[in-house]
Design an enzyme around this catalytic site. Structure first.
Site, PDB file in Angstrom:
ATOM      1  N   TYR A 105      51.717  24.392  -0.716  1.00 13.19           N
ATOM      2  CA  TYR A 105      52.287  23.432  -1.021  1.00 13.19           C
ATOM      3  C   TYR A 105      51.266  22.510  -0.415  1.00 13.19           C
ATOM      4  CZ  TYR A 105      56.308  25.744  -2.147  1.00 13.19           C
ATOM      5  OH  TYR A 105      56.832  26.429  -2.899  1.00 13.19           O
ATOM      6  N   GLU A 128      50.592  39.727 -10.909  1.00 13.89           N
ATOM      7  CA  GLU A 128      48.737  38.993 -10.287  1.00 13.89           C
ATOM      8  C   GLU A 128      48.003  39.718  -9.770  1.00 13.89           C
ATOM      9  OE1 GLU A 128      49.167  34.754 -10.880  1.00 13.89           O
ATOM     10  OE2 GLU A 128      50.643  34.677 -13.171  1.00 13.89           O
ATOM     11  N   ASN A 179      59.998  22.570 -12.165  1.00 11.07           N
ATOM     12  CA  ASN A 179      59.624  22.743 -13.597  1.00 11.07           C
ATOM     13  C   ASN A 179      59.945  23.443 -14.241  1.00 11.07           C
ATOM     14  OD1 ASN A 179      57.465  23.662 -15.620  1.00 11.07           O
ATOM     15  ND2 ASN A 179      56.529  25.227 -13.633  1.00 11.07           N
TER      16      ASN A 179
END
Length: 154
Positions: free
Chosen positions: A89, A146, A110
């Site tokens: 962040y 991922e 989002n």
């Protein structure tokens, strides 16, 4: 507004489309199911992505009805974070201006998670938050899928 749901490893997800662009991805099964070419393509891509997060896909995403100019700037920056990588962040705040808290607020709002990969933003001390149904467990699962390193990873 057309919606189409899919089964995923995180549970049911629903994509919504308006004016030829994806406007949201929500946890849960949508009430109305309308198959459009864009929604079908996006659902198919997500199915593939859950098997291979390196899969490439690009869809028109509409953030216009949502968010401030600053939030849209943050969301655009999220799209530039490569698969398997994370950013803090604080680092994103230094890049875009603002504070880590303002980044966290924008990330939390989002409207199209996964497609706009907000799960790739972490804190220095841990994962931070996540607005998916499973909270930080979903975030950790997505980052592990991922192959990303992140604070607190086992």
């Amino acid at each position: 507004m057309p919606q189409l749901s899919l089964h995923s490893p995180l549970g049911p997800l629903t994509l919504s489309e308006e004016d030829g662009a994806i406007i949201s991805l929500d946890w849960g099964w949508g009430r109305d199911q309308t198959e459009t070419p864009l929604l079908s393509q996006a659902c198919s891509w997500l199915d593939t992505w859950f098997d291979d997060p390196a899969a490439q896909g690009a869809f028109p995403l509409a953030m216009a009805p949502f968010g401030t100019a600053y939030q849209k700037k943050v969301w655009a920056a999220l799209c530039a974070i490569p698969v398997g990588q994370t950013v803090t962040y604080g680092a994103l705040a230094a890049q875009l201006g603002g504070s880590p808290q303002s980044i966290g607020q924008a990330v939390g709002r989002n409207p199209i998670p996964i497609l706009i990969p907000c799960h790739r933003v972490v804190s220095l001390q841990g994962l931070g938050g996540y607005s998916g149904d499973g909270g930080v467990d979903d975030k950790a699962w997505l980052l592990t899928l991922e192959g990303a390193d992140f604070p607190g990873k086992n």
